[in-house]
Enzyme design. Structure first.
Site, PDB file in Angstrom:
ATOM      1  N   ASP A  50       0.829  -1.208   0.000  1.00 58.40           N
ATOM      2  CA  ASP A  50       0.000   0.000   0.000  1.00 58.40           C
ATOM      3  C   ASP A  50       0.862   1.257   0.000  1.00 58.40           C
ATOM      4  OD1 ASP A  50      -2.216  -1.633   0.037  1.00 58.40           O
ATOM      5  OD2 ASP A  50      -2.738  -1.219   2.143  1.00 58.40           O
ATOM      6  N   GLU A  66      -2.359  -2.797  -9.267  1.00 60.57           N
ATOM      7  CA  GLU A  66      -1.110  -2.061  -9.436  1.00 60.57           C
ATOM      8  C   GLU A  66      -1.059  -1.351 -10.784  1.00 60.57           C
ATOM      9  OE1 GLU A  66      -0.279  -6.116 -11.175  1.00 60.57           O
ATOM     10  OE2 GLU A  66      -1.366  -5.399  -9.450  1.00 60.57           O
TER      11      GLU A  66
END
Length: 184
Positions: free
Chosen positions: A102, A128
């Site tokens: 994160d 991502e």
């Protein structure tokens, strides 16, 4: 002058009504303000990624469609779409944990925002993946897609180096912690 029983009571009653009406108006204004604030907050949450704060896929697609429409209306209307996928990101998440992943995503999001113009749309497309709409792309970029690709690659490489640094740093910390534990 003393108090006049009939007049003072009437004045007091009138003042209470005015004060009460003022409080009622104030209360209604507050309720309307809170409702508007909640509506704006819900709209933001529906159109932005909760981790990075970037526009999400739905807002990105809306802005892409707007860019396409403006480009069709304009003689020189150009736009570019960039798509970035972080290589080996699964390795970061699997080996170092989701909190580290994160942090990498947040850092990449900030880096992308800082490297683009304010009018460009940088979005977290999913996982991502990041997507960028560059409006008003200059004619040189349109004629030279290789240059645009090199710039996108450069930004992606920088993001990958930052991800690698984050994972290397956390790996060292984990190794030190394991060594401490083995010494006991």
């Amino acid at each position: 002058m003393g108090m006049q029983p009939g007049r003072d009571a009437l004045a007091e009653a009138a003042w209470t009504r005015v004060l009460g009406a003022g409080l009622f108006v104030l209360f209604v204004a507050y309720v309307l303000y809170e409702r508007r604030r909640t509506d704006l907050q819900l709209h933001y949450q529906a159109n932005h990624d909760s981790l990075t704060g970037l526009p999400n896929r739905a807002l990105f697609l809306d802005r892409l469609e707007r860019a396409r429409a403006r480009a069709r209306r304009s003689e020189r209307g150009l736009y570019a779409v960039l798509y970035l996928d972080l290589d080996r990101f699964k390795v970061v998440n699997d080996s170092l944990g989701h909190p580290v992943g994160d942090q990498v995503l947040k850092r990449v999001a900030r880096m992308l925002e800082q490297s683009m113009r304010k009018i460009d749309v940088v979005a977290r497309y999913g996982g991502e993946e990041f997507a960028i709409v560059v409006e008003g792309a200059d004619a040189e970029a349109a004629r030279n897609p290789e240059k645009a690709q090199r710039q996108a690659d450069k930004a992606a490489e920088k993001a990958q180096r930052q991800a690698d640094k984050a994972s290397a740093g956390k790996g060292k910390g984990a190794a030190k912690q394991a060594a401490k534990g083995a010494g006991n």
